[in-house]
Write a protein that holds these residues in place. Structure first.
Motif, PDB file in Angstrom:
ATOM      1  N   THR A   1      28.574  17.448  -5.170  1.00 37.26           N
ATOM      2  CA  THR A   1      28.250  17.168  -6.632  1.00 37.26           C
ATOM      3  C   THR A   1      29.597  17.363  -7.350  1.00 37.26           C
ATOM      4  OG1 THR A   1      27.149  19.351  -6.926  1.00 37.26           O
ATOM      5  CG2 THR A   1      25.837  17.469  -6.670  1.00 37.26           C
TER       6      THR A   1
ATOM      7  N   ASN B   1      27.716   8.989 -12.694  1.00 36.39           N
ATOM      8  CA  ASN B   1      27.794   7.775 -12.132  1.00 36.39           C
ATOM      9  C   ASN B   1      29.073   7.212 -12.225  1.00 36.39           C
ATOM     10  OD1 ASN B   1      25.258   8.045 -10.752  1.00 36.39           O
ATOM     11  ND2 ASN B   1      24.220   7.014 -12.627  1.00 36.39           N
TER      12      ASN B   1
ATOM     13  N   GLU C   1      20.782  12.380 -10.756  1.00 39.74           N
ATOM     14  CA  GLU C   1      22.165  12.910 -10.925  1.00 39.74           C
ATOM     15  C   GLU C   1      22.289  14.444 -11.141  1.00 39.74           C
ATOM     16  OE1 GLU C   1      20.905  10.411 -12.582  1.00 39.74           O
ATOM     17  OE2 GLU C   1      21.752   8.599 -11.637  1.00 39.74           O
TER      18      GLU C   1
END
Length: 602
Positions: A193, A451, A293
């Motif tokens: 991440t 994104n 996300e």
């Protein structure tokens, strides 16, 4: 070799932070700054110091000048450790330039040296780590005559720092196993991440509303709905429950708490569909279950993750605070907020309420008891008083300190029944809405940004972390064997110290070397200070007594009692750590395999 070169070489080896200060200090003649320290022994000053020192093993000396008084103290008190702070960087550079201080700087009982105000906090940290009781505070004559107010201020700053240090240690101890597990289990998610630092100033100039769970939030829920198209909304901890219950989707949810109670907070599938910022200390299952996300933040206090990723504190933005709202505020600052609105930040119990409606992870019985027993009062934004307690008072102090540390950001407190927050003047939401109506924010601004970034996974780093995990797990077995070998020596140490002193002296030296091999492993401090902080801290406090003890039988008793107990505690933690490491490796392999399958399908 010049005096400066000789002194600098030693500083680089023993006190590299001071060497860096010498590098950065201007090379001036300093004719306006004179040494006042006499070359002859200052007997009157030493006699005054003798009355202060007593039996304390740690001496904090304010001032270095040219080191003459420090050398006298080291000679007169060979069983003490000196922690020396010189506030004047230029004066220190002049001393190391003009005098050969090599013997002094190499002296093992000159345990710590800090120069300049920027190094005062690390001095406080070292003092807090090693001192057992009260601080022995001595100032050179120069500062006694010139800077008494400054000396008092430094002593007060240290007392405040030590109080926080001890509180932090007990907090770390309370959550030690949870936090260590979270640090290790999050390694896989952190690798896959983006970090909050990678999104630095992505929303420069934005207004952010940081939402907490206080009772005042209930009155402003409708205004938050109206504000959402104009601001970034960040939910702090449990407030996400209240927001989603009223149909408000935060642009970002922040979680810091490491306890499993977070499963209740994020029990609803809607809460798990919001973009998430998880800290490395947060409960790992929330990140596992989050469907949307994600962003991570490795905390400045998380030495475990820093070790495995090869990071240092200067590379990280977020430091721990007393409340998750502090984490959310720092996230907003990192994203570039120019204005932060605090909502639901009551920091007290207005109308004897704990939470806003919709917060359900604690029972009413638990919260009611805390409200009823609240012993304190705090001024609220209406000019009257709310009940509060010590926990909320610490949170309030922490938030006010954080606000003061972010002077370029305008803070506004919209919690219409909450405590006054210094640095965040109160404004009702209806007025805030009028200000912000012209501003616009995309509905999924942070999710879209994550994104768009689409940060590639560094597979070399993945492999490096995996290798470190495996090597550390294997090395835990080695430590188990090394501890057994030390215990074998210790079992005879006290007897031999009384009957065969020469043999006992050799045993002491062997034990010290063997312990050094354990404690000096690169991974040892990050891991064991995380999972057993109080035990390590207590040993650190008695270490000056052990090291400076010259009487063999007494030294042997101290080693047997204190190092022996610490080694038993370490051995007890090894099976727990081995299990954590195995699971961390399994999680990383699972993540890597899953990522490989996804890329193969693509």
């Amino acid at each position: 070799m010049s005096h400066l070169q000789l002194n600098y070489t030693i500083l680089e080896q023993r006190f590299p932070h001071v060497a860096a200060t010498v590098d950065n200090s201007p090379n001036d003649e300093l004719s306006e700054i004179l040494f006042t320290e006499p070359f002859e022994r200052d007997t009157a000053w030493l006699n005054a110091a003798k009355g202060v020192i007593g039996n304390g093993k740690i001496i904090f000396v304010y001032g270095f000048e040219r080191g003459l008084s420090i050398a006298d103290l080291l000679e007169l008190y060979p069983d003490h450790w000196l922690f020396v702070y010189e506030p004047n960087e230029q004066l220190f550079r002049k001393a190391v330039t003009e005098y050969d201080l090599s013997l002094l700087l190499e002296h093992p009982n000159l345990y710590w040296l800090s120069v300049g105000e920027s190094q005062l906090r690390i001095m406080f940290h070292m003092l807090s780590s090693y001192m057992m009781k009260d601080l022995v505070f001595i100032a050179l004559r120069k500062y006694l005559s010139d800077d008494m107010n400054m000396l008092r201020e430094v002593k007060e700053q240290f007392q405040d720092y030590r109080q926080t240090f001890l509180l932090d240690k007990y907090t770390e101890n309370r959550f030690r196993e949870e936090w260590t597990r979270n640090f290790l289990y999050h390694l896989s998610d952190v690798l896959y991440t983006p970090s909050i630092e990678q999104l630095f100033y992505a929303f420069e100039g934005a207004t952010v509303v940081v939402v907490s769970s206080g009772p005042s939030l209930q009155e402003d829920i409708e205004w938050l709905k109206k504000l959402r198209p104009h601001v970034l909304i960040i939910s702090a901890g449990s407030s996400i429950q209240a927001l989603v219950k009223h149909g408000i989707q935060p642009h970002l949810a922040v979680i810091m708490d490491g306890h499993a109670v977070n499963k209740k907070i994020f029990a609803s599938s809607v809460t798990r569909e919001q973009p998430l910022l998880f800290t490395s200390s947060s409960y790992y299952e929330i990140s596992d279950q989050n469907c949307a996300e994600k962003i991570h933040s490795i905390m400045k206090s998380d030495a475990v993750s820093q070790y495995f990723f090869g990071l240092n504190q200067e590379e990280l933005f977020v430091f721990p605070t007393e409340t998750v709202a502090g984490t959310a505020i720092q996230a907003a600052a990192c994203l570039g907020a120019k204005r932060i609105i605090l909502a639901g930040q009551d920091l007290s119990f207005p109308d004897n309420k704990f939470y806003t409606d919709g917060i359900e992870h604690f029972t009413a019985e638990t919260t009611d008891k805390r409200v009823q027993e609240a012993p304190e009062k705090v001024l609220n934004v209406k000019g009257t008083y709310n009940t509060t307690d010590e926990s909320f008072s610490r949170m309030k102090d922490g938030l006010e300190n954080l606000i003061a540390a972010l002077p370029k950001i305008d803070f506004v407190n919209s919690s219409r029944n909450g405590a006054v927050i210094e640095g965040a003047p109160f404004k009702p939401m209806e007025e805030i809405f009028e200000w912000l109506a012209p501003e616009t924010v995309a509905p999924d601004a942070i999710a879209d940004l994550i994104n768009e970034k689409n940060i590639a996974v560094d597979m070399n780093k993945v492999q490096d972390v995996r290798d470190k995990l495996i090597a550390t797990r294997e090395d835990l077995s080695n430590i188990r064997s090394e501890i057994a070998a030390i215990h074998k020596l210790m079992n005879k140490l006290r007897e031999f110290s009384r009957t065969k002193p020469a043999k006992a002296q050799n045993m002491v030296e062997s034990i010290e070397q063997m312990w050094g091999l354990i404690a000096n492993r690169e991974w040892f401090s990050p891991i064991f200070e995380s999972i057993m902080p109080i035990e390590i801290a207590r040993f650190d406090q008695v270490l000056p007594v052990i090291v400076t003890e010259h009487q063999l039988t007494r030294k042997s008793d101290l080693i047997y009692e204190h190092l022996g107990k610490l080694l038993q505690d370490i051995a007890a933690q090894i099976p727990i750590l081995e299990e954590m490491f195995s699971e961390s490796i399994r999680r990383l392999d699972k993540k890597t395999d899953s990522d490989a399958v996804i890329h193969k399908d693509i």
